[in-house]
Design an enzyme around this catalytic site. Structure first.
Site, PDB file in Angstrom:
ATOM      1  N   HIS A 193     -44.318  -3.422 -37.817  1.00 14.43           N
ATOM      2  CA  HIS A 193     -42.738  -3.753 -37.895  1.00 14.43           C
ATOM      3  C   HIS A 193     -42.207  -2.767 -36.899  1.00 14.43           C
ATOM      4  O   HIS A 193     -42.493  -1.690 -36.987  1.00 14.43           O
ATOM      5  CB  HIS A 193     -42.165  -3.795 -39.118  1.00 14.43           C
TER       6      HIS A 193
ATOM      7  N   CYS B  71     -37.228  -6.549 -43.603  1.00 12.59           N
ATOM      8  CA  CYS B  71     -38.178  -6.123 -42.525  1.00 12.59           C
ATOM      9  C   CYS B  71     -39.730  -6.646 -42.922  1.00 12.59           C
ATOM     10  O   CYS B  71     -40.465  -6.568 -41.937  1.00 12.59           O
ATOM     11  CB  CYS B  71     -38.119  -4.669 -42.112  1.00 12.59           C
TER      12      CYS B  71
ATOM     13  N   ASN C 180     -34.615  -2.972 -33.311  1.00 17.49           N
ATOM     14  CA  ASN C 180     -35.139  -3.558 -34.470  1.00 17.49           C
ATOM     15  C   ASN C 180     -34.910  -4.702 -35.054  1.00 17.49           C
ATOM     16  O   ASN C 180     -33.601  -4.975 -35.365  1.00 17.49           O
ATOM     17  CB  ASN C 180     -34.870  -2.335 -35.494  1.00 17.49           C
TER      18      ASN C 180
HETATM   19  N1  ACO Z   1     -25.272   8.285 -31.474  1.00 19.41           N
HETATM   20  C1  ACO Z   1     -25.091   9.823 -31.461  1.00 19.41           C
HETATM   21  N2  ACO Z   1     -25.055  10.376 -32.734  1.00 19.41           N
HETATM   22  C2  ACO Z   1     -25.121   9.893 -33.581  1.00 19.41           C
HETATM   23  C3  ACO Z   1     -25.779   8.440 -33.612  1.00 19.41           C
HETATM   24  C4  ACO Z   1     -25.641   7.674 -32.547  1.00 19.41           C
HETATM   25  N3  ACO Z   1     -25.965   6.237 -32.572  1.00 19.41           N
HETATM   26  N4  ACO Z   1     -25.928   8.044 -35.267  1.00 19.41           N
HETATM   27  C5  ACO Z   1     -25.803   9.287 -35.875  1.00 19.41           C
HETATM   28  N5  ACO Z   1     -25.580  10.182 -35.005  1.00 19.41           N
HETATM   29  C6  ACO Z   1     -25.247  11.565 -35.335  1.00 19.41           C
HETATM   30  C7  ACO Z   1     -24.828  11.757 -36.730  1.00 19.41           C
HETATM   31  O1  ACO Z   1     -23.572  11.481 -36.980  1.00 19.41           O
HETATM   32  C8  ACO Z   1     -25.434  13.235 -36.741  1.00 19.41           C
HETATM   33  O2  ACO Z   1     -24.177  14.006 -36.629  1.00 19.41           O
HETATM   34  P1  ACO Z   1     -24.093  15.698 -37.419  1.00 19.41           P
HETATM   35  O3  ACO Z   1     -25.184  16.361 -37.050  1.00 19.41           O
HETATM   36  O4  ACO Z   1     -22.813  16.101 -36.476  1.00 19.41           O
HETATM   37  O5  ACO Z   1     -23.646  14.921 -38.830  1.00 19.41           O
HETATM   38  C9  ACO Z   1     -26.506  13.589 -36.004  1.00 19.41           C
HETATM   39  O6  ACO Z   1     -26.368  12.284 -35.001  1.00 19.41           O
HETATM   40  C10 ACO Z   1     -28.043  13.485 -36.643  1.00 19.41           C
HETATM   41  O7  ACO Z   1     -27.969  12.584 -37.835  1.00 19.41           O
HETATM   42  P2  ACO Z   1     -29.289  12.003 -38.551  1.00 19.41           P
HETATM   43  O8  ACO Z   1     -28.870  10.870 -39.465  1.00 19.41           O
HETATM   44  O9  ACO Z   1     -29.696  13.331 -39.318  1.00 19.41           O
HETATM   45  O10 ACO Z   1     -30.201  11.830 -37.350  1.00 19.41           O
HETATM   46  P3  ACO Z   1     -31.864  11.588 -37.513  1.00 19.41           P
HETATM   47  O11 ACO Z   1     -32.453  12.649 -36.515  1.00 19.41           O
HETATM   48  O12 ACO Z   1     -32.073  11.281 -38.824  1.00 19.41           O
HETATM   49  O13 ACO Z   1     -31.962  10.119 -36.556  1.00 19.41           O
HETATM   50  C11 ACO Z   1     -31.896   7.675 -37.695  1.00 19.41           C
HETATM   51  C12 ACO Z   1     -31.111   8.960 -37.447  1.00 19.41           C
HETATM   52  C13 ACO Z   1     -32.601   7.471 -35.794  1.00 19.41           C
HETATM   53  C14 ACO Z   1     -31.344   6.558 -38.154  1.00 19.41           C
HETATM   54  C15 ACO Z   1     -33.420   8.317 -38.289  1.00 19.41           C
HETATM   55  O14 ACO Z   1     -32.956   8.659 -39.349  1.00 19.41           O
HETATM   56  C16 ACO Z   1     -34.455   7.361 -38.517  1.00 19.41           C
HETATM   57  O15 ACO Z   1     -34.877   6.915 -37.221  1.00 19.41           O
HETATM   58  N6  ACO Z   1     -34.462   6.724 -39.684  1.00 19.41           N
HETATM   59  C17 ACO Z   1     -35.445   5.750 -39.831  1.00 19.41           C
HETATM   60  C18 ACO Z   1     -34.735   4.479 -40.178  1.00 19.41           C
HETATM   61  C19 ACO Z   1     -35.147   3.407 -39.265  1.00 19.41           C
HETATM   62  O16 ACO Z   1     -35.900   3.374 -38.450  1.00 19.41           O
HETATM   63  N7  ACO Z   1     -34.637   2.374 -39.919  1.00 19.41           N
HETATM   64  C20 ACO Z   1     -34.628   1.114 -39.284  1.00 19.41           C
HETATM   65  C21 ACO Z   1     -34.310  -0.131 -40.140  1.00 19.41           C
HETATM   66  S1  ACO Z   1     -35.436  -0.022 -41.583  1.00 19.41           S
HETATM   67  C22 ACO Z   1     -36.703  -0.538 -41.100  1.00 19.41           C
HETATM   68  O17 ACO Z   1     -36.879  -1.230 -40.378  1.00 19.41           O
HETATM   69  C23 ACO Z   1     -37.733   0.177 -41.821  1.00 19.41           C
END
Ligand code: ACO
Length: 333
Positions: A260, A115, A290
């Protein structure tokens, strides 16, 4: 010493749009979950093999060269940022060349900073220009990620986030000390490499490629989402301020901030933390997801096309991603 001026920008995205509703048919997810957690409504998926990373990079590059008014034959260096080159080797900077009308055998650099690739590439280009080594540099960020995502429920946390596309910039020297790339900073902290990575195929395996994959999950990206989120919201503002400090500016001096496009929640948190009004923060993640190394040049190019960004504007860029890597640049456009 010369400064490095951004002579033109261009972008290309595949025509196939994949909505959150379409993803609902492939895995257990919902439009509401994806929208609330990431801000993404749709993304574009490449029509492979025709729309390869290097093909899309070439289309973005041609658009950038037209905007710059520079013929393809004048390019003297290519820097290609991607985590998804067409082949394991050689890299996309070489496979780009058959799609272009370069004259002679110009040097081709691949950079694998995920990224942060476009920002790392800007710093490299600036150093090349300042040293006098090259004077018509094509910097490309392009990705085909849709072919390597786990589109089952097991991969839903990453599959809903990433999209395909390409952006490019043409970088040339200028004698104006107040124009172009004014400052930059890049960092890496490899101890976090496994928090956001794709392990296979790894040269540490013996043999590296097995007739039957023993664990297909090692070939899909893995992301510790919460961990990435926590680091990203700290590093984005920190590195932008570090870069602005180098030229005695503050976030309030910026006309535009192009982060980004990782996640809308990250972008909003960073914008608020920097005290920027939302109108100054460029966001298009709802349309493209992304796109990793392509996200900044796509957002920048689009904001020029629709008339928001103009010549003379002061623009701050910041990126954070796998590695962990992060970086920033401030540009008088
Ligand atoms: N649809 C439905 N449910 C989902 C999905 C989905 N696509 N993905 C995960 N879940 C579920 C999980 O299984 C979990 O279920 P559980 O509670 O029964 O175990 C629940 O949703 C919550 O999961 P978390 O991972 O805790 O959710 P969170 O609120 O942290 O959101 C996310 C996940 C969106 C990935 C978040 O952590 C985030 O935004 N992280 C930043 C990472 C990012 O932006 N990466 C981009 C690439 S890196 C970069 O470019 C910098």
């Amino acid at each position: 010493m010369k400064n490095s001026r951004i002579a033109g920008l261009g972008h290309y995205v595949p025509s196939r749009v994949v909505t959150n509703q379409e993803l609902e048919t492939m895995m257990e997810t919902t439009d509401a979950w994806i929208t609330e957690r990431t801000g993404i409504k749709e993304r574009h998926w490449a029509n492979v093999p025709e729309e390869s990373t290097s093909y899309m990079g070439a289309q973005a590059a041609k658009a950038a060269l037209i905007q710059a008014g520079i013929p393809e034959g004048e390019v003297d260096c290519v820097i290609f940022a991607t985590l998804s080159s067409d082949y394991f080797f050689p890299g996309a900077a070489c496979t780009l060349q058959p799609h272009m009308n370069f004259s002679g055998n110009i040097p081709a650099y691949d950079i694998r900073m995920q990224c942060s690739g476009f920002v790392y590439g800007l710093q490299m280009a600036d150093a090349f220009i300042k040293s006098g080594m090259y004077s018509r540099i094509l910097l490309i960020g392009a990705e085909v990620q849709s072919t390597s995502l786990n589109k089952s429920t097991a991969g839903r946390d990453t599959a809903v986030i990433f999209g395909d596309g390409a952006g490019a910039a043409v970088i040339i020297p200028t004698d104006d000390p107040d124009n172009g790339i004014l400052a930059h900073a890049v960092h890496a902290e490899g101890k976090y490499a496994k928090e956001l990575w794709c392990e296979g195929p790894s040269p540490l395996d013996n043999p590296r490629v097995k007739p039957v994959l023993d664990d297909v999950n090692r070939y899909y990206p893995y992301m510790n989402g919460r961990y990435v989120f926590k680091h990203a919201v700290t590093r984005f503002p920190e590195v932008l301020k570090e870069t602005l400090d180098k030229i005695g500016k503050t976030p309030a001096d910026l006309d535009w901030f192009i982060p980004h496009q990782a996640n809308l929640r990250i972008t909003e948190a960073v914008g608020q933390g920097l005290g920027l009004s939302p109108e100054k923060v460029i966001s298009n993640i709802h349309k493209y997801g992304n796109t990793t190394a392509a996200s900044i040049p796509i957002a920048w190019s689009e904001a020029i096309s629709d008339g928001r960004i103009k010549r003379g504007d002061l623009i701050g860029l910041a990126a954070f991603g796998a590695g962990f890597t992060w970086g920033s640049a401030v540009i008088r456009f």
